[in-house]
Motif scaffolding. Structure first.
Motif, short mmCIF file in Angstrom:
data_model
loop_
_atom_site.label_atom_id
_atom_site.label_comp_id
_atom_site.label_asym_id
_atom_site.label_seq_id
_atom_site.Cartn_x
_atom_site.Cartn_y
_atom_site.Cartn_z
N MET A 1 0.89 -1.21 0.00
CA MET A 1 0.01 -0.12 -0.03
C MET A 1 0.96 1.21 -0.12
O MET A 1 1.84 1.21 0.37
CB MET A 1 -0.84 0.20 1.07
N THR A 2 0.40 2.31 -0.87
CA THR A 2 1.10 3.69 -0.51
C THR A 2 0.68 4.33 0.63
O THR A 2 -0.15 4.05 1.35
CB THR A 2 0.73 4.42 -1.85
N ASN A 4 -0.37 7.34 1.07
CA ASN A 4 -1.64 7.85 0.81
C ASN A 4 -2.91 7.03 1.03
O ASN A 4 -3.91 7.44 1.26
CB ASN A 4 -1.88 8.58 -0.59
N GLU A 5 -2.77 5.81 0.70
CA GLU A 5 -3.71 4.85 1.21
C GLU A 5 -3.79 4.52 2.40
O GLU A 5 -4.82 4.26 3.21
CB GLU A 5 -3.60 3.50 0.28
N ILE A 6 -2.60 4.53 3.17
CA ILE A 6 -2.50 3.89 4.44
C ILE A 6 -3.18 4.89 5.68
O ILE A 6 -3.90 4.59 6.34
CB ILE A 6 -1.00 3.64 5.03
N ARG A 8 -5.58 6.81 5.14
CA ARG A 8 -7.21 6.85 5.09
C ARG A 8 -7.57 5.48 5.68
O ARG A 8 -8.85 5.62 5.76
CB ARG A 8 -7.39 6.87 3.60
N LEU A 9 -7.06 4.54 6.03
CA LEU A 9 -7.55 3.55 6.80
C LEU A 9 -8.25 3.91 8.23
O LEU A 9 -7.58 4.63 8.96
CB LEU A 9 -6.47 2.51 7.00
N GLU A 13 -9.72 -1.05 10.34
CA GLU A 13 -8.97 -1.82 9.12
C GLU A 13 -7.59 -1.70 9.45
O GLU A 13 -6.64 -2.72 8.98
CB GLU A 13 -9.15 -0.68 8.12
N ASP A 469 -15.27 10.47 3.90
CA ASP A 469 -15.03 10.37 2.46
C ASP A 469 -15.29 11.53 1.77
O ASP A 469 -14.88 12.15 0.71
CB ASP A 469 -15.95 9.03 2.02
N SER A 476 -8.80 17.35 -1.26
CA SER A 476 -7.82 16.70 -2.23
C SER A 476 -7.67 17.93 -3.20
O SER A 476 -8.46 18.48 -3.81
CB SER A 476 -8.24 15.43 -2.75
#
Length: 476
Positions: A1-2, A4-6, A8-9, A13, A469, A476
């Motif tokens: 995972m990048t 930027n994805e982490i 957001r968890l 999660e 979300d 962004s």
């Protein structure tokens, strides 16, 4: 995972991935720190950066895991702590310049419990002076901004916590609540929280030099602001772990026994003469419909008198504040906060001396009324505020401003006075002329049943969606 994805968890999660070995604690914390560095300069939500020690702790957690240690319930979850609660080696300034060097000798119970569960503190969040405003600004660290825009206050007193968690800085944000300080920031930022009932979460500040007043002890609670109801179910069992430094903590499990049949919910739109804004009414209707769809039996019925309980309780609290705290506010507070307190005393004329003792005793009367009512209706769906959230510094605008901010917020402080658990969850995003803002509703639960409140929040969230979300799309 990048990275930027982490960040957001959700906390839930994150734990699923760290426990499965798919994500290291260091990667989780590094991603959250990167997010903090990117967005916090514009928000000023985190005012003490603990990145260095957070990364060291995360690496140690990973080493222990590699050596065979069992990961904790919150292993690798990035969290923040409000600056009015003790964290060893750091100042519990409470937003007051005179307290900037009040270094905590040890962790408060909630910090200790988070650490034991494997969470990692990445920073400390802002609060107004003395943690006694529903907005967040102080001379020591300055103003915190709402990630939805500067047209909305971030709320208070846990305003830094609410703004940080919703902006993606950490998966959990610690806060506390004596009259709404978890729920105001939740409503302002679109977060989810549960104000625990009296005695559920152990509380104590090792740096304190005297015990708090009796009403402060019985109305103030420690809790968390999150981005989803599931994260409360994940984290609150850890928060309620017993600590001997709080002799009045009640050691009950998070989950109580299920009830026979569907849960009855009392539903009210009564705002006691204050105008109910159409967006707030729409949010209440959405929450009601979500509960019905989830199998709850919702009946429009009036609960015991919230207005009387709320006004009585806050006037009693102001009596205790006037007696025990006013001298400190006058000596160490800014002119702004001194002026606000003067208007507080006008909005809520303090009960003093014999009257104060009588109103402290009357608390049991209100609690008994609610206990009897909730035999039939274990949950009550109410507004939080009658209007959308107010602008920054509204409480500095004299009697009218304080009345809009606190005077009409009886659904908030009534339940601190009575000591019941209350969930607060967004059910609508309003598109107002000033800009978008979330609208939260309240779920009052039977005593000791925070789990009922969070279950109801989850049902409402399933209809309304996660507000973060929508926020992150705008950021962004």
């Amino acid at each position: 995972m990048t990275s930027n994805e982490i960040w957001r968890l959700s906390a839930t999660e994150t734990v699923a991935r760290t426990h499965a070995g798919e994500l290291s604690a260091e990667d989780s914390i590094s991603a959250s720190i990167s997010r903090m560095n990117a967005v916090n300069p514009a928000l000023n939500a985190v005012v003490v950066d603990l990145s260095t020690e957070a990364l060291e702790r995360a690496r140690n957690l990973d080493k222990a895991r590699a050596a065979g240690a069992t990961p904790g319930a919150l292993h690798g979850v990035p969290v923040t702590i409000k600056i009015n609660v003790d964290q060893a080696g750091h100042a519990s300034s409470n937003g007051v310049t005179a307290l900037k060097d009040l270094i905590a000798p040890a962790d408060a119970p909630i910090v200790e419990n988070l650490h034991k569960a494997g969470a990692v503190v990445i920073g400390r969040t802002n609060t107004p002076e003395f943690s006694f405003r529903a907005d967040t600004d102080n001379p020591l660290f300055g103003r915190t901004h709402n990630p939805w825009g500067e047209h909305i206050s971030p709320g208070g007193s846990s305003g830094g916590a609410g703004a940080s968690v919703m902006a993606g800085i950490g998966g959990l944000a610690h806060g506390n609540d004596i009259g709404g300080s978890l729920r105001f920031p939740a409503a302002a930022n679109g977060a989810v929280t549960v104000k625990p009932g009296l005695g559920r979460v152990p509380a104590y500040n090792p740096s304190q030099s005297a015990e708090r007043g009796m009403l402060a002890q019985s109305m103030s609670v420690q809790g968390l602001l999150t981005r989803s109801a599931a994260d409360l179910h994940l984290s609150m069992p850890t928060m309620i772990a017993a600590d001997p430094r709080d002799p009045f903590h009640v050691p009950l499990p998070w989950r109580g026994a299920p009830l026979d049949g569907p849960i009855k919910v009392a539903f009210t739109k009564n705002t006691f003469g204050y105008e109910l804004h159409p967006e707030v009414e729409a949010a209440l209707d959405t929450a009601r419909d979500a509960l019905v769809d989830a199998g709850y039996v919702v009946e429009e019925v009036e609960p015991p008198n919230v207005f009387d309980a709320g006004r009585t309780g806050y006037r009693a609290l102001m009596g205790e504040v006037y007696t025990l705290m006013k001298q400190d506010v006058d000596a160490a507070g800014s002119q702004t906060v001194r002026d606000i307190f003067e208007v507080y005393f006008q909005e809520f004329p303090p009960f003093l001396e014999t009257d104060l003792l009588k109103m402290m005793a009357k608390r049991t009367h209100y609690a008994r009324e609610w206990s009897l009512f909730q035999e039939k209706y274990p949950l009550v769906l109410t507004p939080f505020l009658p209007q959308p959230f107010f602008k920054p510094d509204r409480d500095t605008e004299g009697a009218e401003g304080v009345h809009e901010v606190l005077g009409c917020a009886v659904y908030s402080y009534a339940f601190n006075y009575i000591g019941l658990p209350v969930g607060c969850v967004p059910s609508r995003l309003a598109d107002l002329p000033t800009g978008p803002q979330p609208i939260n509703v309240q779920i009052v639960a039977r005593r000791w049943r925070e789990d009922f409140a969070v279950d109801a929040c989850a049902a409402i969230e399933s209809r309304a969606g996660r507000m973060c979300d929508l926020l992150w799309e705008r950021m962004s």
